[in-house]
Design a protein around this motif. Structure first.
Motif, mmCIF file in Angstrom:
data_model
loop_
_atom_site.group_PDB
_atom_site.id
_atom_site.type_symbol
_atom_site.label_atom_id
_atom_site.label_comp_id
_atom_site.label_asym_id
_atom_site.label_seq_id
_atom_site.Cartn_x
_atom_site.Cartn_y
_atom_site.Cartn_z
ATOM 1 N N ASP A 19 0.817 -1.211 0.000
ATOM 2 C CA ASP A 19 0.000 0.000 0.000
ATOM 3 C C ASP A 19 0.853 1.264 0.000
ATOM 4 O OD1 ASP A 19 -2.158 -1.697 0.176
ATOM 5 O OD2 ASP A 19 -2.438 -1.431 2.340
ATOM 6 N N ASP A 20 0.561 2.149 -0.935
ATOM 7 C CA ASP A 20 1.220 3.451 -1.078
ATOM 8 C C ASP A 20 2.690 3.349 -1.470
ATOM 9 O OD1 ASP A 20 -1.075 4.984 -0.521
ATOM 10 O OD2 ASP A 20 -0.831 4.601 1.615
ATOM 11 N N THR A 21 3.128 2.154 -1.814
ATOM 12 C CA THR A 21 4.466 1.975 -2.360
ATOM 13 C C THR A 21 4.377 1.608 -3.842
ATOM 14 O OG1 THR A 21 5.441 1.353 -0.231
ATOM 15 C CG2 THR A 21 6.624 0.646 -2.216
ATOM 16 N N TYR A 23 1.276 1.351 -5.396
ATOM 17 C CA TYR A 23 0.050 1.976 -5.906
ATOM 18 C C TYR A 23 -0.458 2.944 -4.835
ATOM 19 C CZ TYR A 23 -1.562 -1.887 -3.018
ATOM 20 O OH TYR A 23 -1.722 -2.766 -1.989
ATOM 21 N N ASN A 24 -1.303 3.862 -5.256
ATOM 22 C CA ASN A 24 -1.888 4.843 -4.341
ATOM 23 C C ASN A 24 -3.070 4.194 -3.627
ATOM 24 O OD1 ASN A 24 -2.965 7.010 -2.985
ATOM 25 N ND2 ASN A 24 -3.454 8.211 -4.810
ATOM 26 N N ASN A 25 -2.909 3.965 -2.338
ATOM 27 C CA ASN A 25 -3.927 3.244 -1.580
ATOM 28 C C ASN A 25 -5.000 4.146 -0.991
ATOM 29 O OD1 ASN A 25 -4.787 0.618 -0.565
ATOM 30 N ND2 ASN A 25 -4.323 1.421 1.471
ATOM 31 N N HIS A 26 -4.778 5.443 -0.970
ATOM 32 C CA HIS A 26 -5.711 6.356 -0.293
ATOM 33 C C HIS A 26 -7.125 6.294 -0.876
ATOM 34 C CE1 HIS A 26 -2.587 8.026 2.239
ATOM 35 N NE2 HIS A 26 -1.829 8.205 1.171
ATOM 36 N N THR A 115 -0.189 0.079 -12.195
ATOM 37 C CA THR A 115 0.073 0.561 -13.546
ATOM 38 C C THR A 115 1.009 -0.377 -14.304
ATOM 39 O OG1 THR A 115 2.005 1.879 -12.921
ATOM 40 C CG2 THR A 115 -0.169 2.946 -12.740
ATOM 41 N N ASP A 188 7.175 3.036 1.901
ATOM 42 C CA ASP A 188 6.907 4.474 1.983
ATOM 43 C C ASP A 188 6.951 5.025 3.395
ATOM 44 O OD1 ASP A 188 3.663 4.933 2.850
ATOM 45 O OD2 ASP A 188 4.267 2.939 2.236
ATOM 46 N N ASP A 209 7.715 10.011 -1.177
ATOM 47 C CA ASP A 209 6.975 10.697 -2.235
ATOM 48 C C ASP A 209 5.658 11.306 -1.767
ATOM 49 O OD1 ASP A 209 5.541 8.382 -1.824
ATOM 50 O OD2 ASP A 209 5.282 7.923 -3.957
ATOM 51 N N GLN A 210 5.461 11.390 -0.430
ATOM 52 C CA GLN A 210 4.241 12.013 0.077
ATOM 53 C C GLN A 210 4.516 12.618 1.452
ATOM 54 O OE1 GLN A 210 1.210 8.942 0.779
ATOM 55 N NE2 GLN A 210 2.827 7.424 0.602
ATOM 56 N N ASP A 226 10.713 8.525 -6.439
ATOM 57 C CA ASP A 226 9.917 7.908 -7.509
ATOM 58 C C ASP A 226 10.295 6.438 -7.583
ATOM 59 O OD1 ASP A 226 8.877 6.948 -9.962
ATOM 60 O OD2 ASP A 226 8.992 8.931 -10.873
#
Length: 237
Positions: A19-21, A23-26, A115, A188, A209-210, A226
Protein backbone atom coordinates in the motif's frame (compact mmCIF):
# COMPACT_ATOMS: atom_id res chain seq x y z
CA UNK A 1 16.25 11.03 -7.50
CA UNK A 2 18.20 8.36 -5.68
CA UNK A 3 20.31 9.19 -2.64
CA UNK A 4 22.61 6.80 -0.83
CA UNK A 5 22.90 7.70 2.85
CA UNK A 6 25.33 4.88 3.56
CA UNK A 7 27.20 2.22 1.66
CA UNK A 8 25.08 -0.72 0.53
CA UNK A 9 26.27 -4.29 0.84
CA UNK A 10 25.29 -6.93 -1.76
CA UNK A 11 21.67 -8.06 -1.67
CA UNK A 12 19.72 -10.71 -3.56
CA UNK A 13 16.15 -10.03 -2.40
CA UNK A 14 13.96 -6.98 -2.99
CA UNK A 15 11.20 -6.82 -0.41
CA UNK A 16 8.28 -4.49 -1.16
CA UNK A 17 5.68 -2.88 1.01
CA UNK A 18 2.41 -2.79 -0.97
CA UNK A 19 0.00 0.00 0.00
CA UNK A 20 1.22 3.45 -1.08
CA UNK A 21 4.47 1.97 -2.36
CA UNK A 22 3.41 0.19 -5.54
CA UNK A 23 0.05 1.98 -5.91
CA UNK A 24 -1.89 4.84 -4.34
CA UNK A 25 -3.93 3.24 -1.58
CA UNK A 26 -5.71 6.36 -0.29
CA UNK A 27 -8.67 6.34 -2.72
CA UNK A 28 -8.95 2.55 -2.37
CA UNK A 29 -9.33 2.69 1.40
CA UNK A 30 -11.76 5.61 1.14
CA UNK A 31 -13.97 3.61 -1.22
CA UNK A 32 -13.73 0.47 0.94
CA UNK A 33 -14.73 2.31 4.11
CA UNK A 34 -17.62 3.93 2.25
CA UNK A 35 -18.81 0.54 0.97
CA UNK A 36 -18.86 -0.82 4.52
CA UNK A 37 -20.60 2.33 5.78
CA UNK A 38 -23.27 2.06 3.09
CA UNK A 39 -24.06 -1.47 4.22
CA UNK A 40 -24.21 -0.52 7.89
CA UNK A 41 -26.28 2.60 7.27
CA UNK A 42 -29.03 0.41 5.83
CA UNK A 43 -29.39 -1.42 9.15
CA UNK A 44 -31.97 -0.19 11.67
CA UNK A 45 -30.57 2.17 14.34
CA UNK A 46 -27.01 2.29 12.94
CA UNK A 47 -27.10 5.91 11.83
CA UNK A 48 -28.83 6.89 15.06
CA UNK A 49 -25.62 6.05 16.96
CA UNK A 50 -23.87 9.06 15.45
CA UNK A 51 -20.83 9.58 13.28
CA UNK A 52 -18.36 8.67 16.04
CA UNK A 53 -19.89 5.30 16.87
CA UNK A 54 -17.59 3.25 14.63
CA UNK A 55 -14.44 4.89 15.95
CA UNK A 56 -15.55 4.49 19.55
CA UNK A 57 -16.20 0.78 19.01
CA UNK A 58 -12.89 0.41 17.18
CA UNK A 59 -10.94 1.95 20.04
CA UNK A 60 -12.79 -0.10 22.67
CA UNK A 61 -12.18 -3.30 20.72
CA UNK A 62 -8.44 -2.65 20.72
CA UNK A 63 -8.44 -1.84 24.42
CA UNK A 64 -10.14 -5.15 25.11
CA UNK A 65 -7.89 -7.08 22.69
CA UNK A 66 -4.51 -5.30 22.28
CA UNK A 67 -3.13 -8.11 20.13
CA UNK A 68 -5.46 -7.04 17.31
CA UNK A 69 -3.14 -4.14 16.50
CA UNK A 70 -1.08 -6.61 14.46
CA UNK A 71 -4.03 -7.92 12.43
CA UNK A 72 -6.15 -5.23 10.76
CA UNK A 73 -8.55 -7.80 9.28
CA UNK A 74 -9.46 -9.31 12.64
CA UNK A 75 -9.53 -5.86 14.23
CA UNK A 76 -12.14 -4.73 11.68
CA UNK A 77 -14.21 -7.90 12.04
CA UNK A 78 -14.07 -7.73 15.84
CA UNK A 79 -15.11 -4.07 15.75
CA UNK A 80 -18.07 -4.94 13.53
CA UNK A 81 -19.05 -7.70 15.95
CA UNK A 82 -18.79 -5.37 18.95
CA UNK A 83 -20.69 -2.53 17.29
CA UNK A 84 -23.51 -4.72 16.00
CA UNK A 85 -23.84 -6.68 19.24
CA UNK A 86 -24.41 -3.39 21.06
CA UNK A 87 -27.35 -2.79 18.75
CA UNK A 88 -28.89 -6.10 19.80
CA UNK A 89 -27.82 -8.39 16.98
CA UNK A 90 -27.10 -11.94 18.11
CA UNK A 91 -25.97 -15.35 16.91
CA UNK A 92 -26.58 -16.13 13.24
CA UNK A 93 -27.96 -12.69 12.42
CA UNK A 94 -24.97 -11.01 14.04
CA UNK A 95 -22.46 -13.11 12.10
CA UNK A 96 -24.36 -12.59 8.84
CA UNK A 97 -24.13 -8.81 9.13
CA UNK A 98 -20.50 -8.93 10.26
CA UNK A 99 -19.59 -11.05 7.23
CA UNK A 100 -21.66 -8.99 4.80
CA UNK A 101 -20.27 -5.67 6.03
CA UNK A 102 -16.73 -6.97 5.87
CA UNK A 103 -17.34 -8.42 2.40
CA UNK A 104 -18.51 -5.02 1.19
CA UNK A 105 -15.29 -3.55 2.55
CA UNK A 106 -12.94 -6.17 1.10
CA UNK A 107 -14.61 -6.22 -2.33
CA UNK A 108 -13.96 -2.49 -2.68
CA UNK A 109 -10.53 -2.91 -1.06
CA UNK A 110 -9.49 -5.20 -3.91
CA UNK A 111 -10.34 -2.75 -6.71
CA UNK A 112 -6.66 -2.00 -7.28
CA UNK A 113 -4.98 -1.65 -10.65
CA UNK A 114 -1.19 -1.41 -10.57
CA UNK A 115 0.07 0.56 -13.55
CA UNK A 116 1.75 -1.19 -16.45
CA UNK A 117 4.80 0.97 -15.82
CA UNK A 118 5.20 -0.43 -12.31
CA UNK A 119 4.47 -3.99 -13.46
CA UNK A 120 7.14 -3.66 -16.15
CA UNK A 121 9.64 -2.39 -13.58
CA UNK A 122 8.93 -5.36 -11.32
CA UNK A 123 9.30 -7.73 -14.25
CA UNK A 124 12.71 -6.30 -15.08
CA UNK A 125 13.84 -6.43 -11.45
CA UNK A 126 12.72 -10.05 -11.13
CA UNK A 127 15.32 -11.07 -13.69
CA UNK A 128 18.09 -10.02 -11.29
CA UNK A 129 16.56 -10.29 -7.82
CA UNK A 130 14.10 -12.40 -5.87
CA UNK A 131 10.96 -10.33 -5.25
CA UNK A 132 8.81 -10.62 -2.13
CA UNK A 133 6.19 -8.49 -0.38
CA UNK A 134 5.88 -7.71 3.33
CA UNK A 135 2.77 -5.75 4.27
CA UNK A 136 0.92 -4.61 7.38
CA UNK A 137 -2.27 -4.30 5.33
CA UNK A 138 -5.08 -6.70 4.51
CA UNK A 139 -5.11 -6.41 0.74
CA UNK A 140 -5.85 -9.70 -1.04
CA UNK A 141 -3.09 -9.70 -3.64
CA UNK A 142 -4.55 -12.63 -5.58
CA UNK A 143 -7.57 -10.45 -6.46
CA UNK A 144 -5.73 -7.86 -8.56
CA UNK A 145 -2.86 -7.59 -10.99
CA UNK A 146 0.03 -8.20 -8.59
CA UNK A 147 -1.02 -11.84 -8.44
CA UNK A 148 1.94 -14.08 -9.25
CA UNK A 149 4.53 -11.28 -9.17
CA UNK A 150 6.12 -12.17 -5.82
CA UNK A 151 7.84 -15.35 -4.71
CA UNK A 152 6.57 -14.78 -1.18
CA UNK A 153 3.89 -12.53 0.35
CA UNK A 154 3.80 -12.02 4.12
CA UNK A 155 0.94 -10.20 5.88
CA UNK A 156 0.83 -8.92 9.44
CA UNK A 157 -1.42 -10.93 11.71
CA UNK A 158 -1.31 -13.97 9.46
CA UNK A 159 2.47 -14.33 9.29
CA UNK A 160 3.71 -12.35 12.28
CA UNK A 161 3.57 -9.05 14.10
CA UNK A 162 3.16 -5.84 12.14
CA UNK A 163 6.21 -3.88 11.03
CA UNK A 164 8.35 -2.46 12.64
CA UNK A 165 8.44 -5.79 14.51
CA UNK A 166 11.06 -8.10 13.06
CA UNK A 167 9.04 -11.31 12.75
CA UNK A 168 7.99 -11.04 9.11
CA UNK A 169 11.47 -10.00 7.98
CA UNK A 170 12.99 -12.89 9.88
CA UNK A 171 10.43 -15.31 8.47
CA UNK A 172 11.19 -14.07 4.95
CA UNK A 173 14.91 -14.64 5.43
CA UNK A 174 14.34 -18.12 6.87
CA UNK A 175 11.92 -19.09 4.10
CA UNK A 176 14.25 -17.85 1.35
CA UNK A 177 17.38 -19.23 3.01
CA UNK A 178 19.25 -15.92 3.05
CA UNK A 179 20.64 -13.69 5.82
CA UNK A 180 18.47 -10.67 6.60
CA UNK A 181 21.29 -8.37 5.41
CA UNK A 182 20.75 -9.73 1.90
CA UNK A 183 17.23 -8.25 1.87
CA UNK A 184 16.64 -4.68 0.69
CA UNK A 185 13.20 -3.62 1.93
CA UNK A 186 11.40 -0.88 0.02
CA UNK A 187 8.52 1.09 1.49
CA UNK A 188 6.91 4.47 1.98
CA UNK A 189 6.98 4.63 5.80
CA UNK A 190 9.93 5.50 7.98
CA UNK A 191 8.08 4.20 11.06
CA UNK A 192 7.13 0.76 9.74
CA UNK A 193 9.26 -0.02 6.69
CA UNK A 194 12.60 1.63 7.39
CA UNK A 195 12.56 1.09 11.15
CA UNK A 196 11.34 -2.49 10.71
CA UNK A 197 14.06 -3.28 8.19
CA UNK A 198 16.72 -1.84 10.47
CA UNK A 199 15.37 -3.73 13.49
CA UNK A 200 15.69 -6.99 11.57
CA UNK A 201 19.14 -6.32 10.12
CA UNK A 202 17.83 -5.76 6.59
CA UNK A 203 18.85 -2.89 4.36
CA UNK A 204 16.29 -0.17 3.74
CA UNK A 205 15.06 2.00 0.89
CA UNK A 206 12.56 4.76 1.65
CA UNK A 207 10.11 5.92 -1.02
CA UNK A 208 9.73 9.53 0.09
CA UNK A 209 6.98 10.70 -2.23
CA UNK A 210 4.24 12.01 0.08
CA UNK A 211 4.09 14.38 3.05
CA UNK A 212 3.84 12.63 6.42
CA UNK A 213 5.12 12.99 9.98
CA UNK A 214 7.16 10.13 11.38
CA UNK A 215 8.37 9.29 14.88
CA UNK A 216 11.36 7.27 13.67
CA UNK A 217 14.47 9.43 13.35
CA UNK A 218 16.74 6.84 11.76
CA UNK A 219 18.10 7.37 8.28
CA UNK A 220 17.15 5.02 5.47
CA UNK A 221 20.11 3.46 3.67
CA UNK A 222 18.70 4.72 0.37
CA UNK A 223 16.08 7.35 -0.40
CA UNK A 224 14.10 7.84 -3.61
CA UNK A 225 11.19 10.06 -4.62
CA UNK A 226 9.92 7.91 -7.51
CA UNK A 227 9.57 4.12 -7.58
CA UNK A 228 11.04 4.13 -11.09
CA UNK A 229 14.38 5.09 -9.54
CA UNK A 230 14.75 1.38 -8.79
CA UNK A 231 15.89 1.02 -12.40
CA UNK A 232 19.28 2.06 -11.00
CA UNK A 233 19.70 -1.49 -9.68
CA UNK A 234 19.16 -2.99 -13.13
CA UNK A 235 22.45 -1.56 -14.32
CA UNK A 236 24.56 -2.53 -11.33
CA UNK A 237 27.30 -5.13 -11.87
Amino acid sequence: MIRFNRAISPFSVLSFDLDDTLYNNHPIITAAVQAQTNYLNALPNWQAQGKDYWQQCREQTLLDNPELVDNVTQWRKSTLRTALAKLGYKNTELERHVNNAYQAFTDARSQIVVTNKVLDLLSQLSKRYRLIAITNGNVEIERFNLKGVFELVLQAGIHGKAKPHTTMFEQAAATLGVPTRHILHIGDSLDTDVQGAHNAGCQSLWLNDQPAKYAYKGLADIEITDIQALKHFLSQP
